[in-house]
Design an enzyme around this catalytic site. Structure first.
Site, PDB file in Angstrom:
ATOM      1  N   GLY A 243       0.826  -1.207   0.000  1.00 45.82           N
ATOM      2  CA  GLY A 243       0.000   0.000   0.000  1.00 45.82           C
ATOM      3  C   GLY A 243       0.852   1.246   0.000  1.00 45.82           C
ATOM      4  CD  GLU A 265       7.021  -5.522  -1.885  1.00 46.34           C
ATOM      5  OE1 GLU A 265       7.193  -4.658  -2.774  1.00 46.34           O
ATOM      6  OE2 GLU A 265       7.869  -6.388  -1.605  1.00 46.34           O
ATOM      7  CB  CYS A 300       3.421  -0.101  -6.596  1.00 45.60           C
ATOM      8  SG  CYS A 300       3.551  -1.824  -6.998  1.00 45.60           S
TER       9      CYS A 300
END
Lengths: 531, 490
Positions: A243, A265, A300
């Site tokens: 997140g 992460e 991401c």
């Protein structure tokens, strides 16, 4: 800055997780709005799950139950791990259509993206784990030095225990189950908390995992802030969080109370450096595939911004225009090949980035929005100032600012002046520049002449550094992330040396000293019985 | 305090600036610093012995064995291997991504903070430092204020030998710790107690700083019946060495308590007494070969453990204390109550409780009922029992038929699990602990796989499915079937 001052006064013991989560919610946790894409059935389900309050007490009972199951030792066996991995594989194969539908509900994700980046990646992870597990579980023999002669040594991988996986909404399926594969492969009991921002996938996961996996050891808890804080109050043996940095801080502070190791992460502004004199067409296409082709920038490892030279910039913009049109047509808002923005909160956040005075007039392509459909078209901004809003936070959406520099080498300073990103990309055919980039840019991962591909390579560790996270996973790294590496040394009863034990005499010391001259081996020999 | 605050902030800022110059990344710098560490311990050996004697009454042979020798060994090993460790590791990339090359590159994390502890003040400071240097970081060291002589020795000597622009020693107590923890670090390496570790980790959370926590715990020794009397004697000798040898029990990997079958206890106690006498003489306080308790606070803590009447009643050997010299005699307790402090807390001192069991196999349940220790020592020749211990208990390490030697084995990771900490170091693991493993993938711009790109269609979907399966034959057929697969650019 704001976060720091707020945390300053908080002692470890009176840290109220709930307070922190409410204060710094994961993007939008508080105001999750249903979109019309959701079916009424899904809404109903989430409401009922809200009613059955999952509080700290329930969470504690759940952990206790799983700890009992883990204590029985059943998750440790190779057979159990394989059976669960096979079940997971079966789940993914059997229920492909439902998964595709759930993701379409949550994100309007094109089926091909779901299949390529979520389902196929998962299958692949499962397959790698199934194929290699036996090998991973074998204790690693290591050499022993003469210091401990006669002896043998090995490193045994053992499960950590009961672990918590908190996943994200952008790849809700992959980011939930990929860590779970690691946790299962390593022999742990797992609780998965999918993101409430992708409710369809969350409830599908809850249903499917219950149907396919061993529920005595693998559970799904759905919910938002309340449920997460109830979970975080428990003692876990590892917390795996995917997140953003704000929530990651809350997670880590909660973990600190129980000395629980964490794997975080996160993301960051992943830069793309584009050098001149390259095959711009290929570079552009790869850039687009990584930016808009991966959940419309909501990934991401998405390229966040581009740095290129002043000369190259116009050519790059032209190439982007041409290729984007080829991919998504003249009216990208209508393209079925682009995901939508996850919810109106994010939509508003992205709109705000575009409304910033500093970037108005910098849009060279796109910029169309449809609030009712939560769609934003691929948007390119040229020459944005570095102090603009869009350059000060992770974009996580279909906007691509381009910064220009006089010389391509200047891009290094631009990148290094910000927090460390999860990924850094460079397109160049200059060998020296390539080398400099690889050694001087600190990022979770670096890809030369492509974007995002390293994610699919199991032999590479996937994880961040600094602001982009702690720890890594994928392939064997996932197994290791959920294992404790126990050092084991076997000694026998002979080879005992008097010099090791008191009473310490001058003779013993003299002997030690004399042996220093003979090198380190000599000392050790003296210490352990070969003197 | 304000002035000191500015100082710390400024120091970190300067260090970060220096790190950015890239000086510390070079092999030469790393090797020079490692050599300097070796020079330091070599040339200042007497000063080290003196400081350790002052702080802990440590005998110089013990000091060499447990501290100086360990540093020499670590530094020598790193010096000879650092170049090899720095070499990027090549990895295989699936053919699908051809042409591509993958590697994992270890890069320094940046500015790191090392908190060391007072029980092995030299070793536990310099050993992590060696790891941080090998990995190319700049470092702040905060030695424990509870070993003041060693702390000031380190603060005075390290700048004389090592690059003072990159390696700083900051002395002080709680105030300084708080100031330090307010800074942003790229890694915090902490050796100490779980209580402080929790504070350190919550502070680290503010900046998402990774931490390595080297804690302790109640490390049990399991003593199975060993039919051969000489083996039994060796085992007991090693237990005595593992209990009172390292800093009089003030060691994180020291033996905390001993598990044994009831029928063995009397012969065990007799042998323990005998060996203690051989090692430490009739009057251990005068023998000078055993360390004293670090300070009054810990002395009182330990006396307090013995004060419980039921615990006091369980003393079968020793028990005398000398407040003036902060000395506690090697003390053996037989079956103290399991709910007494001595059995619920880490002892960290020269008291050895012996817990008797009906069957030695019960020790597994006994250990599992308590937090995970840093080490389990098991003396047994029973292979089945060995396997059971390995698979059914959890601890940082397991050592069969010896104590403490895992600390010297560089090829084994040293670190805890659960309550005994996380993260690991020693040898290559120290290097890894202070490095970020960066994944690097190199691609070429000439060969292009068309089905990667939208607009999506059925052909592309099928292609991707086959590609993920790494089904090259299938891919080929698929491409030949529709002749759309690969386009060549150049």
């Amino acid at each position: 800055m704001k976060i720091q001052t707020n945390h300053k006064n908080l002692e470890a013991r009176d840290l109220s997780i709930r307070y922190l989560l409410l204060r710094f919610p994961p993007r939008v946790v508080l105001f999750t709005k249903r979109t019309r894409a959701m079916s009424s059935e899904d809404t109903e389900k989430t409401t009922t799950s809200k009613k059955s309050a999952f509080d700290a007490e329930t969470a504690s009972l759940l952990v206790k139950e799983l700890r009992g199951a883990f204590g029985s030792g059943k998750t440790r066996s190779y057979q159990w791990r394989v059976s669960q991995l096979n079940a997971l594989m079966k789940l993914v194969v059997d229920r492909e259509q439902e998964i595709v539908d759930a993701l379409r509900n949550d994100l309007a994700k094109p089926p091909l993206e779901t299949v390529a980046y979520e389902i196929a990646m998962l299958k692949n992870s499962c397959k790698v784990a199934l194929k290699e597990l036996k090998h991973w579980m074998i204790p690693e023999k290591v050499k022993t030095s003469i210091a401990t002669f006669p002896s043998s040594a090995e490193i045994v991988s053992e499960p950590l225990g009961v672990v918590l996986v908190i996943s994200a909404w952008n790849y809700p399926f992959l980011l939930s189950l990929d860590p779970v594969i690691g946790a299962i492969a390593a022999g742990n009991a797992v609780v998965l908390k999918p993101s409430e921002i992708s409710p369809a996938t969350s409830s599908l996961l809850a249903k499917l995992l219950g149907d396919y996996l061993d529920i005595s050891c693998i559970r799904v808890v759905e919910g938002g802030v309340d449920e997460t804080s109830a979970l975080l109050q428990q003692k876990w043996d590892k917390i795996f969080y995917t997140g953003n940095g704000r929530v990651a801080r809350v997670v880590m502070a909660a973990a600190a109370k129980h000395l629980t190791p964490v794997l975080l992460e996160l993301g960051g502004k992943s830069p793309v450096v584009v050098d001149s004199n390259i095959n711009l067409k290929v570079a552009t296409r790869r850039l687009i595939a990584g930016k808009w082709g991966c959940n419309n920038g909501q990934a991401c490892i998405s390229p966040d911004y581009v740095i290129t030279t002043k000369d190259c910039a116009p050519k790059l913009v032209d190439a982007l225009k041409t290729e984007l049109e080829k991919f998504y047509g003249k009216n990208p808002l209508e393209s079925k090949d682009l995901s939508r923005i996850v919810n109106s909160n994010h939509f508003n956040r992205l709109t705000k980035l575009l409304d910033d005075d500093k970037v108005s007039g910098k849009i060279v392509y796109g910029g169309e929005k449809d609030e009712s459909l939560l769609k934003i078209s691929p948007t390119v901004l040229l020459d944005v100032p570095r102090d603009s809003l869009i350059m000060s936070e992770e974009i996580f959406g279909p906007l691509l600012p381009i910064l220009t520099v006089d010389k391509v080498e200047e891009s290094f300073d631009v990148i290094n002046s910000g927090p460390k990103p999860l990924a850094a990309y460079i397109f160049t055919s200059n060998k020296k520049l390539k080398e400099q980039f690889v050694t001087n840019i600190s990022a979770g991962g670096v890809v030369v002449n492509d974007t995002s591909l390293h994610l699919a390579v199991h032999s590479l560790p996937f994880g961040g550094v600094g602001e982009s996270g702690v720890g890594a996973y994928h392939g064997k790294f996932s197994f290791d992330a959920f294992s404790h590496k126990k050092a084991v040394l076997y000694r026998s009863f002979f080879g005992d040396a008097a010099i090791r034990y008191p009473p310490y005499t001058n003779t013993k010391m003299r002997l030690l000293k004399a042996l220093i001259g003979g090198g380190i081996l000599g000392i050790i020999r003296a210490l352990f019985g070969w003197s | 305090m304000d002035a000191a605050g500015w100082d710390v902030e400024e120091t970190v800022r300067e260090l970060r600036q220096y790190f950015k110059t890239g000086e510390t990344k070079s092999v030469t710098w790393r090797k020079n610093q490692l050599t300097a560490v070796l020079d330091l311990v070599h040339e200042k050996e007497d000063a080290i012995f003196k400081a350790l004697h002052q702080d802990l009454g440590k005998h110089h042979v013990e000091a060499y064995r447990d501290e100086v020798g360990g540093v020499v060994k670590s530094a020598t090993k790193s010096l000879s291997c650092v170049e090899k460790w720095m070499t990027p590791k090549k990895t295989d990339i699936p053919l699908l991504f051809f042409p591509a090359k993958g590697e994992v590159l270890s890069e320094p994390l940046g500015v790191v903070l090392i908190f060391s502890s007072w029980n092995f003040p030299i070793m536990l400071t310099l050993d992590p430092l060696i790891g941080a240097i090998s990995a190319g970081n700049v470092v702040v060291i905060k030695p424990s204020e509870q070993a003041p002589a060693c702390s000031s020795f380190l603060a005075n000597t390290i700048p004389q030998y090592l690059d003072s622009k990159a390696i700083k020693v900051i002395e002080g107590g709680t105030d300084i710790c708080e100031l330090l923890l307010r800074q942003k670090w790229d890694k915090i390496f902490f050796t100490g107690s779980p209580r402080v570790a929790s504070v350190v980790m919550s502070a680290a959370a503010r900046n998402l700083t990774p931490v390595t926590l080297e804690l302790g715990g109640k490390c049990p020794a399991i003593l199975d019946s060993l039919p051969n009397p000489s083996e039994f004697k060796f085992a007991v000798k090693r237990i005595v060495g593992g209990k009172w040898g390292p800093c009089s029990g003030q060691a994180c990997i020291g033996v905390d308590y001993l598990l044994v079958e009831e029928k063995l206890s009397s012969s065990l106690i007799e042998l323990l007494r005998k060996i203690i006498r051989i090692f430490y003489g009739q009057n251990p306080v005068e023998s000078k070969v055993i360390s004293r308790i670090i300070n009054k606070h810990h002395f009182e803590r330990l006396c307090n453990l013995l004060k419980d009447p039921l615990v006091e009643a369980s003393i079968v050997h020793g028990g005398s204390v000398d407040e003036e010299n902060l000395f506690i005699e090697p003390t053996i307790l037989l079956d103290p109550p399991l709910d007494s402090l001595v059995m619920t807390e880490e002892i960290f001192g020269p008291l050895l409780p012996i817990i008797t069991l009906n069957k030695i196999q019960e020790s597994i349940g006994f250990i599992n009922a308590r937090p995970k220790p840093l080490a389990i020592y098991a003396f047994t020749k029973d292979e089945t029992f060995k396997r059971k211990i390995l698979s059914e208990t959890s601890s940082g390490s397991v050592i069969f038929n010896d104590t403490l030697v895992q600390f010297l084995c560089d090829t084994l990771p040293f670190g805890g699990v659960g309550q005994s900490g996380f993260g690991r170091y020693h040898g290559k693991y120290s290097f890894d602990t202070f490095s970020h493993e960066k994944a690097v993938m190199h691609r070429k711009l000439f060969l292009e796989i068309e089905p990667r790109y939208p607009p999506w269609d059925k052909f592309k979907l099928e292609f991707i499915k086959l590609a993920y399966k790494l089904n090259y034959v299938g891919l080929l057929l698929h491409i030949l079937g529709s002749k759309l697969g690969l386009k060549r650019y150049n």
